[in-house]
Design a protein around this motif. Structure first.
Motif, mmCIF file in Angstrom:
data_model
loop_
_atom_site.group_PDB
_atom_site.id
_atom_site.type_symbol
_atom_site.label_atom_id
_atom_site.label_comp_id
_atom_site.label_asym_id
_atom_site.label_seq_id
_atom_site.Cartn_x
_atom_site.Cartn_y
_atom_site.Cartn_z
ATOM 1 N N ASP A 68 0.761 -1.208 -0.083
ATOM 2 C CA ASP A 68 -0.023 -0.057 -0.064
ATOM 3 C C ASP A 68 0.934 1.267 -0.126
ATOM 4 O OD1 ASP A 68 -2.023 1.706 0.024
ATOM 5 O OD2 ASP A 68 -2.860 1.203 1.969
ATOM 6 N N GLY A 69 0.835 2.030 -1.054
ATOM 7 C CA GLY A 69 1.460 2.976 -1.237
ATOM 8 C C GLY A 69 2.873 3.028 -1.892
ATOM 9 N N GLU A 70 3.272 1.934 -2.381
ATOM 10 C CA GLU A 70 4.525 1.740 -3.035
ATOM 11 C C GLU A 70 4.502 2.758 -4.276
ATOM 12 O OE1 GLU A 70 7.307 -0.468 -2.838
ATOM 13 O OE2 GLU A 70 7.739 0.932 -3.914
ATOM 14 N N ARG A 71 5.772 3.271 -4.696
ATOM 15 C CA ARG A 71 6.025 4.565 -5.386
ATOM 16 C C ARG A 71 6.755 4.299 -6.466
ATOM 17 N NH1 ARG A 71 3.773 9.257 -3.692
ATOM 18 N NH2 ARG A 71 4.956 10.465 -5.358
ATOM 19 N N ASP A 72 7.630 3.309 -6.419
ATOM 20 C CA ASP A 72 8.857 2.977 -7.354
ATOM 21 C C ASP A 72 8.550 2.032 -8.537
ATOM 22 O OD1 ASP A 72 11.840 3.349 -7.487
ATOM 23 O OD2 ASP A 72 11.342 1.218 -8.009
ATOM 24 N N THR A 122 -4.058 -1.790 -5.946
ATOM 25 C CA THR A 122 -3.361 -1.783 -7.281
ATOM 26 C C THR A 122 -4.151 -1.043 -8.274
ATOM 27 O OG1 THR A 122 -5.123 -3.750 -7.828
ATOM 28 C CG2 THR A 122 -2.868 -4.341 -7.300
ATOM 29 N N SER A 123 -5.372 -0.876 -8.237
ATOM 30 C CA SER A 123 -6.212 -0.045 -9.193
ATOM 31 C C SER A 123 -5.649 1.725 -9.030
ATOM 32 C CB SER A 123 -7.735 -0.116 -9.011
ATOM 33 O OG SER A 123 -8.151 0.225 -7.882
ATOM 34 N N CYS A 124 -5.332 1.794 -7.744
ATOM 35 C CA CYS A 124 -4.998 3.284 -7.684
ATOM 36 C C CYS A 124 -3.907 3.725 -8.513
ATOM 37 C CB CYS A 124 -4.559 3.527 -6.102
ATOM 38 S SG CYS A 124 -2.875 2.767 -5.686
ATOM 39 N N TYR A 125 -3.232 2.940 -9.142
ATOM 40 C CA TYR A 125 -2.168 3.307 -10.274
ATOM 41 C C TYR A 125 -2.801 3.158 -11.655
ATOM 42 C CZ TYR A 125 0.835 1.758 -6.544
ATOM 43 O OH TYR A 125 1.277 1.807 -5.050
ATOM 44 N N PHE A 126 -4.057 3.036 -11.858
ATOM 45 C CA PHE A 126 -4.745 3.084 -13.111
ATOM 46 C C PHE A 126 -5.517 4.393 -13.539
ATOM 47 C CE2 PHE A 126 -8.317 2.330 -15.768
ATOM 48 C CZ PHE A 126 -7.771 1.501 -16.865
ATOM 49 N N PRO A 127 -5.319 4.865 -14.573
ATOM 50 C CA PRO A 127 -4.331 4.414 -15.701
ATOM 51 C C PRO A 127 -3.026 4.866 -15.564
ATOM 52 C CG PRO A 127 -5.418 6.326 -16.445
ATOM 53 C CD PRO A 127 -5.919 6.108 -15.046
ATOM 54 N N ILE A 128 -1.968 3.954 -15.846
ATOM 55 C CA ILE A 128 -0.553 4.135 -15.635
ATOM 56 C C ILE A 128 -0.180 5.414 -16.144
ATOM 57 C CG2 ILE A 128 1.634 3.362 -15.971
ATOM 58 C CD1 ILE A 128 0.670 1.680 -14.003
ATOM 59 N N ASP A 129 0.346 6.362 -15.635
ATOM 60 C CA ASP A 129 1.000 7.502 -16.397
ATOM 61 C C ASP A 129 2.360 7.419 -16.030
ATOM 62 O OD1 ASP A 129 1.596 9.746 -17.566
ATOM 63 O OD2 ASP A 129 0.671 11.145 -15.955
ATOM 64 N N PHE A 130 3.568 7.309 -16.554
ATOM 65 C CA PHE A 130 4.876 6.909 -16.274
ATOM 66 C C PHE A 130 5.636 7.341 -17.288
ATOM 67 C CE2 PHE A 130 8.501 4.080 -16.283
ATOM 68 C CZ PHE A 130 9.275 4.543 -15.253
ATOM 69 N N THR A 131 6.571 8.203 -17.267
ATOM 70 C CA THR A 131 7.427 8.596 -18.400
ATOM 71 C C THR A 131 8.988 8.288 -17.731
ATOM 72 O OG1 THR A 131 6.244 10.482 -18.614
ATOM 73 C CG2 THR A 131 8.396 10.182 -19.882
ATOM 74 N N PRO A 132 9.642 7.086 -18.211
ATOM 75 C CA PRO A 132 10.922 6.859 -17.609
ATOM 76 C C PRO A 132 12.093 8.073 -17.851
ATOM 77 C CG PRO A 132 10.481 5.456 -19.772
ATOM 78 C CD PRO A 132 9.263 6.277 -19.463
ATOM 79 N N PRO A 133 12.858 8.141 -16.997
ATOM 80 C CA PRO A 133 13.892 9.124 -17.135
ATOM 81 C C PRO A 133 14.859 8.974 -18.218
ATOM 82 C CG PRO A 133 14.197 7.837 -15.128
ATOM 83 C CD PRO A 133 12.934 7.416 -15.631
ATOM 84 N N ALA A 134 15.260 10.265 -18.830
ATOM 85 C CA ALA A 134 16.318 9.943 -19.844
ATOM 86 C C ALA A 134 17.456 8.898 -19.383
ATOM 87 C CB ALA A 134 16.601 11.332 -20.257
ATOM 88 N N ASN A 135 18.064 8.358 -20.171
ATOM 89 C CA ASN A 135 19.153 7.510 -19.903
ATOM 90 C C ASN A 135 18.733 6.529 -18.666
ATOM 91 O OD1 ASN A 135 20.321 9.293 -21.486
ATOM 92 N ND2 ASN A 135 21.101 10.633 -19.747
ATOM 93 N N ASP A 136 17.391 6.149 -18.550
ATOM 94 C CA ASP A 136 16.931 5.260 -17.507
ATOM 95 C C ASP A 136 18.081 3.758 -17.823
ATOM 96 O OD1 ASP A 136 15.721 3.858 -15.551
ATOM 97 O OD2 ASP A 136 14.224 3.291 -17.133
ATOM 98 N N PRO A 137 18.707 3.665 -16.590
ATOM 99 C CA PRO A 137 19.187 2.248 -16.619
ATOM 100 C C PRO A 137 18.492 0.861 -16.498
ATOM 101 C CG PRO A 137 19.649 3.261 -14.599
ATOM 102 C CD PRO A 137 18.790 4.301 -15.328
ATOM 103 N N HIS A 138 17.208 1.050 -15.944
ATOM 104 C CA HIS A 138 16.448 0.147 -15.413
ATOM 105 C C HIS A 138 15.643 -0.364 -16.757
ATOM 106 C CE1 HIS A 138 17.949 0.956 -11.512
ATOM 107 N NE2 HIS A 138 17.415 1.968 -11.552
ATOM 108 N N GLY A 139 15.434 0.424 -17.516
ATOM 109 C CA GLY A 139 14.851 -0.099 -18.860
ATOM 110 C C GLY A 139 13.383 -0.424 -18.667
ATOM 111 N N ILE A 140 12.775 0.239 -17.657
ATOM 112 C CA ILE A 140 11.346 -0.050 -17.357
ATOM 113 C C ILE A 140 10.417 1.001 -18.278
ATOM 114 C CG2 ILE A 140 9.402 0.036 -15.671
ATOM 115 C CD1 ILE A 140 11.361 -0.832 -13.706
ATOM 116 N N THR A 141 9.451 0.167 -18.890
ATOM 117 C CA THR A 141 8.478 1.218 -19.891
ATOM 118 C C THR A 141 7.542 1.412 -19.447
ATOM 119 O OG1 THR A 141 8.126 -0.658 -21.181
ATOM 120 C CG2 THR A 141 9.899 0.368 -22.031
#
Lengths: 1017, 159
Positions: free
Chosen positions: A174-178, A210-229
Motif C-alpha cells: 500500500d503506497g508503493e511508488r517505485d 492496485t487500481s490506484c495506479y490505473f491508468p498508468i502514467d509513467f515517463t521513464p527518466p532519460a538514460n534510464d538504466p533500468h529500462g522499465i517502460t
C-alpha cells in the motif's frame, strides 16, 4: 583448523569493525570451499551479534546475510531452521538491523530445504513486525522478492495462511511508488489472483491498492538504466485488474470514470483494459454496468478525435458483446445479450437512414462491431438493420446515397465471421440472399463508377460467405463480370472487376472454365471488335482467375495462342499486348499452387512453346519489314521472368529437366524438345553470326532457364557453358546479348560451389577483363566492364574472398576518362537488387547485410580516392558514394553519416544534377531522425539546401524543398534560429512556374510557420 | 474533446472529399508554365481542420471549389465560405484560418479577399468587415490564444 578459525575471526573483525565490504565475499568463498561452516561463522560472529551497539549488530547480521546469499544452496534443514528462528527474532530488534535481516531472510527463502511451516512463520513475523512502506527502496524490493520466492516453492503452505496472506501483502504494497518495485508487486498480485489464493473479504482491498495506479502514467527518466517502460507497467497492471471476475463490480465503474478523462492515453488504456477484462467475465458481472459502458463507448466512437481511440472502442464493444453472447440463458433471467443489443440498436439504427450526416459511419461501425462478436449477435443485428438498408437502396435515387448504403451493407457482410456459423445453423444472410444479390447486380449495371467498384467488393464478400450464393447466382454474376470486362472503359472499375473475378475463380473454378475463359478466348482471337483496352483487360483477367490448377490448364493455352498468332501475324497484336500476355503468364507462375499438375503445364508446355516461338522469330531474322514482335527486346525481357519464376518455384525435378534441355539447345543446337519442330539442324545460339543479333540475344532466355533453379539442382555441362558465355560477353557487339551473357555468367558463378575450379575460373576471367580494360583502344571495353561489374556483384553477394579484387578494380575505374561515369553508376547496380537474376527469389547465394559489409570495407577507399582525384574526376566519386549510401539500410546510414557528412555536403554543391538528386535522396531518410553530427552542421546544410531550391531542374527543386520540409521536424531549439531565413527563402518558390514545386513549397512553408508559434509545435 | 462538452452541431451533414488532383504530363514538363488556378487554391484550403469537428472544411462543405475565384494575371483571390449553421460562432475563426493559410501559401503579389457566402450567416456583415480589415487581422494574430486555435486548424492532422 586453528589457522582457519583465526582466518575466519580476522575476516569477521575486518568486516564488522574494519567496515571492509569485500571481506564478505572472501568469507563466502571460504564457506563454499568448505574451509569453514556456517555454524563456525555464527560462532565467530557471536560477539558482534551480542554487541550493545545496534550498528555493530547490524554489521554482524549483514555479514551473515551476505554469506547466506552466496551459499544458501549448501545449508541443511536443521541449519535453516535455526537461522530462520534467529532472523525472525532479529526483526524485533533495532530498526538499523532490519535491512540485513531482510536480506538474510530473502536468501533463506531460496533454500530448497525450507522446513515445513517455516514459510508461514516467516511471513507472520514479517507482516507483524515490519512496516514495509517505511523501509528503503532496496529493502522493499527484498520483501517482494521473498514473497515471490515463497509463492514459487511453498504455494500450499501460503494458501494455508488464508486471507491473512492477502491482507499482509495488501498492507506491504500500500503506497508503493517505485516502478521497479511496482513491477514486482504486480507480479505477486497477479500470482495471488491466477493461482487461486483465497481473497476472502479482502478482494476490494487488493483491488484498491492496485487500481490506484490505473491508468498508468509513467515517463521513464532519460538514460534510464533500468529500462522499465510504460507499456510494461500497463501490461502487468492490466493482468492484475482483469484477472478475476471478483473485481468486476469495482473495475467497471472505474473504467467508466476514466473514459471521461481528457487524456488520450488514459482513454485508450481504459478501453483496452475493458476489452481484456470482459473475456473473464460472465453476463451477471456486467449486468448493472451495461448502460454506463454503452454510453461511454458510444460517446467515444461518435465524438472521437483519434482513430486509435475509435478502434479501441470498437474492439471493446465486440469483446463486450461476445461476453454477453457466451452467457447461458436460464428460464427466469432476461436475455442480457438482446437487452444490450436493443440498447445499441435504439441509439444507432436511426442514424443509418440519415445518409448525409456525420453519424452514419460511426453508427454503422458500432453496429458492425457488435455484429462481428458472435453468431447470435449477427442474427439479431442483421435482422434489425438489413431490411431497412435494402429498402432504402431501392427507394433512394441519389448515387452518393446508394453508394453509402452499399458500403454499409458491405461492411456488415464482412463483419460476419464465416467460421462461426456451424453446419446446421441458419446462415446469417440467407434470408436476405435474394435481395442482396439483386442489389449487387443492379449496382453493377449502374453508370456510376464508384457504385460499380463497391458492388464488386460486395460480390466478393458475398461469395466468400460459405454456402450463401447458389450456382445460378454465380452464373449471373459471371455474366455481369464478363460484360463489364468487355465493355467498361473506366480503369478503376476494370481493376475492381478483375480482382473480383480472381477472388471468385478461387471458389468456383468450374464456372470460370465453362463460361468466362471460352468467352475471353473468342474475344482475343477476334480481329474486329477488340481494341487495345479490351484485350488488355482480358489478358489481366486471365491472369487473375488462374489460381486453381484446373483453371491454369484452360487459361494458359489462350495466352500462348496470343503469342503464337502475334508471331505468325494471323491476328495483329501490338508489341505492348504481347508483353502483357507474357506478364499474365508470369503472374500465373507466381501465384499458382505448386503441384505436379501445374509444374507439368509450365515445364512441358509453356516453356518449350515460348522457346520455340522465340527461336522461330529469331531465325526469321531482324529484317525491318514483317519482323515478328517476338524479336523485340521488351518482349524477350518479359518472357524471361515467366521462365525464371516457373523454374524457381514449380517442381524442382521438372525445372532441372527444363534446364538441361535449354543447355543442350544453346550449346548443341538440340531442338528435339521444341513443338512445331521444323528448325534447321545447324543452330548455334551462343555464337554471334556477323552483325545479326536476333539469335544471339536469345541468350537472355537462357538466364531464365538456368539461373533461377534451386541450388540443389545441377546445371549440366556447366564448364562449357560458362566458357562460351564468357566468350560471348566479351566479343559480342549487341548490348542486350553481351549484357545477358554477362548476367547469365554471373548468375551461374554465384551458385557455383566453392573450390579450385571456381577460383581459377574467376582468375582467368579477371585476367581477360583486365587485358581489355587496360588497352584504351580496345573496341570491347564496355563489354569487359559489363562483365566485370556483374561478376563483382555475383561474388560480393556471397562474400567470396576474391570479390574485393574485382571491386577494387571498379574503384580504380572511377578515374578512367571514358568509363568513369559508367563506373559511378555501376555502384548503384551493385548495391540494388536486380529483377531477373542474382536475387533471393531465384535462389541466389545472397548473404545478409552484404551492403553494410561492402560499405564498411570500402568507404575509406572512396574518401581517399576523392581527396586524391583531380578536380574534374571528383563528381564520379561523389556519385559513387551517394549511390552506395542511398541503398544502405537507414540504421547504417545514421551511424556512418558523421564520417561522410562533409563529403555529402560537398556533393550537394556539386554542379552535376544527378549527384545532387541522388545525394538529396540519401539525405532525406536520415533527416527524419537526425543524428547529432547532422545537427552540428545545420548551418552548412540549410544554406546548401536553400541554394538548391532555385535550381533550374524541377526534380532538384522538389527534392530540396522536401528536405527543407523534413528539417522542420528537427529539435525546435536547434532550428528556430533559421526560421526567418527559411520563410523568406521559401517565399520565392511559392511563385514557381511549376505547380508541383509550388505545392511542395507550400507544405514546407506551412510547417516552418507552425514552428515556435503557439498551437504549432 | 472531453466527454462532457456538447458540440454546437453534433451531427452535421458530411460531404465527400474530392480526390487528389490528377497529374498530367504537362505538370512534369519543365518547359510548361502552370498558372495558379481555382483548383490549386481550393486544394490549399480544403484540408483546413474545422475548429470543432475532426473534419475538414471540405467535408463540411464550408468551402467549395465553385466559390473560389482566382485571377493569376491580376493577382487576385476571392473566396466565399459557408458556415454550417447560420448562428455558427466559429465563422470568424474559420474565415481567419482561410485567410492566414492563403497569406502563408501564396506569393505576396496576391490580394486576398475572404468573405461569407451571401445570406448564409446571421452576422454576415460584421464578420466580413472584420476579415477585410488588415489591421484587425494583424491584431488578431498578435493574440496568442487566437493564433493557437488558428494554427491548430492549419496543422496537418495527426492520427
Amino acid at each position: 583448523m586453528a589457522a582457519d578459525s583465526a582466518l575466519l575471526l580476522s575476516l569477521v573483525e575486518e568486516f564488522v569493525s574494519g567496515l571492509q565490504d569485500s571481506k564478505a565475499k572472501d568469507t563466502a568463498t571460504g564457506v563454499k570451499d568448505g574451509q569453514f561452516t556456517v555454524l563456525q561463522l555464527v560462532e565467530a560472529l557471536g560477539l558482534s551479534l551480542m554487541s550493545s551497539q545496534p550498528h555493530t549488530r547490524a554489521r554482524g547480521v549483514k555479514l551473515l546475510s551476505e554469506v547466506l546469499h552466496e551459499c544458501y544452496g549448501n545449508l541443511t534443514e536443521a541449519e535453516v531452521e535455526v537461522l530462520i528462528a534467529f532472523y525472525e527474532n532479529r526483526l524485533k530488534d533495532h530498526y538499523v538491523i532490519t535491512p540485513p535481516v531482510l536480506q538474510g531472510l530473502r536468501a533463506l527463502t531460496k533454500c530448497t530445504v525450507l522446513p515445513p511451516g517455516s514459510a508461514v512463520s516467516m511471513l507472520r513475523s514479517l507482516f507483524q513486525d515490519v512496516h514495509v512502506q517505511s523501509l528503503m527502496l532496496a529493502e522493499r524490493s527484498c520483501v517482494y522478492n521473498m514473497l515471490i520466492n515463497l509463492m514459487e516453492t511453498r504455494e500450499a503452505e501460503l494458501k494455508g495462511l488464508g486471507t491473512d496472506f492477502v491482507f499482509g501483502f495488501v498492507q506491504s504494497m500500500d503506497g508503493e511508488r517505485d516502478p521497479r518495485n511496482l513491477l514486482l508487486a504486480f507480479q505477486i498480485a497477479k500470482n495471488i489472483i491466477h493461482r487461486g489464493y483465497d481473497l476472502g473479504k479482502f478482494a476490494e482491498e487488493l483491488f484498491e491498492v492496485t487500481s490506484c495506479y490505473f491508468p498508468i502514467d509513467f515517463t521513464p527518466p532519460a538514460n534510464d538504466p533500468h529500462g522499465i517502460t510504460k507499456e510494461e507497467l500497463i501490461e502487468e497492471l492490466r493482468a492484475v485488474l482483469t484477472g478475476t471476475p471478483k473485481f468486476a463490480e469495482f473495475l467497471l465503474p472505474l473504467i467508466i470514470e476514466k473514459l471521461d478523462s481528457d487524456v488520450q492515453s488514459a482513454k485508450q488504456d481504459s478501453l483496452q483494459t475493458l476489452t481484456a477484462c470482459v473475456s473473464q467475465y460472465e453476463h451477471k458481472d456486467l449486468a448493472e454496468f451495461l448502460e454506463g459502458l454503452w454510453a461511454s463507448l458510444r460517446r467515444e466512437v461518435f465524438q472521437t478525435s483519434s482513430e486509435k481511440i475509435e478502434s479501441a472502442g470498437l474492439t471493446a464493444l465486440t469483446a463486450l458483446t461476445s461476453c454477453l453472447s457466451r452467457s447461458v440463458l436460464s428460464s427466469d433471467s432476461e436475455d442480457s445479450l438482446s437487452t444490450f443489443l436493443d440498447m445499441v440498436l435504439e441509439d444507432c439504427k436511426h442514424h443509418l437512414s440519415e445518409l448525409d450526416l456525420k453519424l452514419v459511419w460511426p453508427s454503422a461501425k458500432l453496429l458492425q462491431a457488435a455484429c462481428s462478436a458472435s453468431n447470435r449477435a449477427s442474427h439479431i443485428i442483421t435482422a434489425a438493420v438489413m431490411p431497412s438498408l435494402i429498402e432504402q437502396y431501392s427507394s433512394r435515387t441519389q448515387c452518393s446515397h446508394r453508394r453509402t448504403l452499399l458500403e454499409v451493407v458491405l461492411r456488415f457482410i464482412q463483419s460476419v465471421k464465416t467460421s462461426q456459423a456451424s453446419e446446421n445453423e441458419e446462415r446469417v444472410f440467407s434470408a436476405f440472399r435474394e435481395s442482396l444479390c439483386s442489389m449487387v447486380f443492379s449496382a453493377l449495371t449502374e453508370t456510376n463508377t464508384s457504385l460499380q467498384i463497391t458492388a464488386t467488393s460486395m460480390l466478393t464478400s458475398l461469395a466468400q460467405q460459405p454456402g450463401l450464393l447458389l450456382d445460378s447466382d454465380i452464373e449471373l454474376a459471371l455474366d455481369h463480370l464478363t460484360r463489364l470486362l468487355l465493355t467498361e472503359e473506366d480503369d478503376g472499375v476494370s481493376l475492381a472487376v478483375v480482382k473480383c473475378a480472381g477472388a471468385l475463380a478461387e471458389l468456383h473454378p468450374a464456372a470460370f472454365i465453362t463460361k468466362l475463359i471460352p468467352r475471353l478466348k473468342t474475344e482475343e482471337a477476334s480481329e474486329q471488335h477488340s481494341h487495345h483496352a479490351v484485350r488488355q483487360r482480358c489478358l489481366s483477367a486471365l491472369a487473375a482467375v488462374s489460381t486453381q490448377p484446373s483453371v491454369v490448364w484452360e487459361s494458359t493455352p489462350v495466352l500462348l495462342e496470343v503469342l503464337g498468332s502475334a508471331h505468325t501475324g494471323s491476328v495483329c497484336f501490338s508489341v505492348e499486348e504481347v508483353v502483357l500476355a507474357c506478364r499474365s503468364l508470369q503472374r500465373i507462375a507466381e501465384r499458382v499452387q505448386d503441384t505436379e499438375e501445374t509444374g507439368q503445364c509450365f515445364h512441358e508446355i509453356i516453356i518449350p512453346r515460348l522457346l520455340s516461338l522465340a527461336l522461330q522469330a529469331a531465325l526469321q531474322g531482324e529484317g525491318s519489314s514483317g519482323r515478328s514482335p517476338l524479336v523485340e527486346e521488351v518482349v524477350l525481357s518479359a518472357m524471361v521472368p515467366v521462365i525464371s519464376t516457373a523454374c524457381s518455384r514449380l517442381q524442382p525435378t521438372l525445372a532441372g529437366q527444363t534446364a538441361s534441355r535449354a543447355v543442350s539447345l544453346f550449346l548443341d543446337g538440340d531442338v528435339s524438345f521444341l513443338p512445331d519442330n521444323s528448325f534447321p539442324s545447324q543452330i548455334q545460339l551462343l555464337k554471334q553470326q556477323g552483325d545479326s543479333w536476333s539469335q544471339s540475344q536469345m541468350v537472355c532466355l537462357l538466364i531464365g532457364c538456368v539461373c533461377s533453379l534451386p541450388r540443389s539442382v545441377e546445371v549440366p555441362q556447366i564448364d562449357q557453358l560458362l566458357s562460351q558465355l564468357e566468350e560471348m560477353s566479351c566479343t559480342c557487339s549487341h548490348p542486350l546479348s553481351y549484357t545477358s551473357a554477362a548476367k547469365c555468367f554471373a548468375g551461374l558463378v554465384n551458385k557455383r560451389s566453392e573450390g579450385d575450379s571456381l577460383h581459377s575460373l574467376i582468375q582467368s576471367t579477371m585476367k581477360k577483363v583486365c587485358r581489355e580494360l587496360h588497352s584504351t583502344s580496345s573496341p570491347v571495353r564496355t563489354q569487359a566492364f559489363t562483365l566485370l561489374i556483374w561478376v563483382s556483384k555475383a561474388l560480393l553477394l556471397r562474400y567470396h574472398p576474391l570479390s574485393i579484387v574485382l571491386t577494387d578494380k571498379l574503384f580504380s575505374l572511377l578515374d578512367d576518362a571514358d568509363l568513369g561515369p559508367m563506373a559511378a553508376d555501376g555502384f548503384s547496380m551493385l548495391m540494388s537488387d536486380s529483377a531477373d537474376v542474382l536475387n533471393r527469389g531465384c535462389h541466389a547465394d545472397v548473404r545478409i547485410m552484404y551492403r553494410q559489409r561492402f560499405f564498411s570495407e570500402n568507404s575509406a577507399k572512396l574518401v581517399q580516392g576523392f581527396n586524391a582525384a583531380p578536380q574534374e574526376k571528383k563528381p564520379n566519386y561523389l556519385k559513387a558514394l551517394s549511390n552506395i549510401v542511398n541503398k544502405l539500410p537507414k540504421q547504417v546510414q545514421v551511424t556512418e553519416l558523421p564520417a561522410l557528412l562533409s563529403l555529402l555536403l560537398e556533393a550537394l554543391s556539386c554542379p552535376d544534377q544527378g549527384v545532387q538528386l541522388s545525394t538529396l535522396s540519401c539525405l532525406e531518410p536520415v533527416l527524419i531522425d537526425p543524428p547529432p553530427a547532422l545537427i552540428q552542421q545545420l548551418e552548412a546544410l540549410v544554406s546548401r539546401l536553400l541554394a538548391l531550391i532555385c535550381s533550374p531542374t524541377m526534380t532538384v527543386r522538389i527534392a530540396s524543398l522536401h528536405c527543407i520540409h523534413a528539417l522542420s521536424r528537427f529539435p525546435e531549439h536547434e532550428i528556430l534560429p533559421f526560421r526567418a531565413r527559411v520563410l523568406r527563402a521559401l517565399a520565392r518558390p511559392l511563385d514557381d512556374k511549376k505547380r508541383l514545386v509550388r505545392s511542395e513549397a507550400v507544405q514546407a512553408r506551412a510547417e516552418w510557420f507552425l514552428l515556435g508559434s503557439p498551437g504549432g509545435r | 474533446m472531453s466527454g462532457g462538452t456538447q458540440l454546437e452541431n453534433a451531427n452535421p451533414v458530411i460531404f465527400q472529399r474530392s480526390g487528389e488532383r490528377l497529374l498530367t504530363a504537362s505538370d512534369e514538363d519543365e518547359e510548361v508554365h502552370d498558372p495558379i488556378d481555382d483548383r490549386e487554391i481550393f486544394d490549399l484550403i480544403r484540408s483546413i481542420n474545422d475548429p470543432e469537428h475532426p473534419l475538414s472544411l471540405e467535408e463540411l462543405n464550408v468551402v467549395e471549389q465553385v466559390r473560389v475565384k482566382v485571377n493569376d494575371t491580376e493577382s487576385t483571390v476571392d473566396i466565399e465560405f459557408t458556415p454550417t449553421i447560420p448562428h455558427c460562432s466559429m465563422a470568424t475563426l474559420i474565415g481567419l484560418s482561410i485567410k492566414v493559410k492563403l497569406l502563408r501559401s501564396l506569393p505576396d503579389r496576391f490580394k486576398i479577399d475572404v468573405h461569407i457566402t451571401p445570406g448564409t450567416h446571421a452576422s454576415e456583415e460584421a464578420v466580413n468587415k472584420q476579415l477585410a480589415d488588415k489591421e484587425r487581422v494583424a491584431a488578431a494574430l498578435e493574440n496568442s490564444s487566437l493564433l493557437e486555435v488558428v494554427n491548430q486548424c492549419l496543422s496537418t492532422r495527426s492520427i
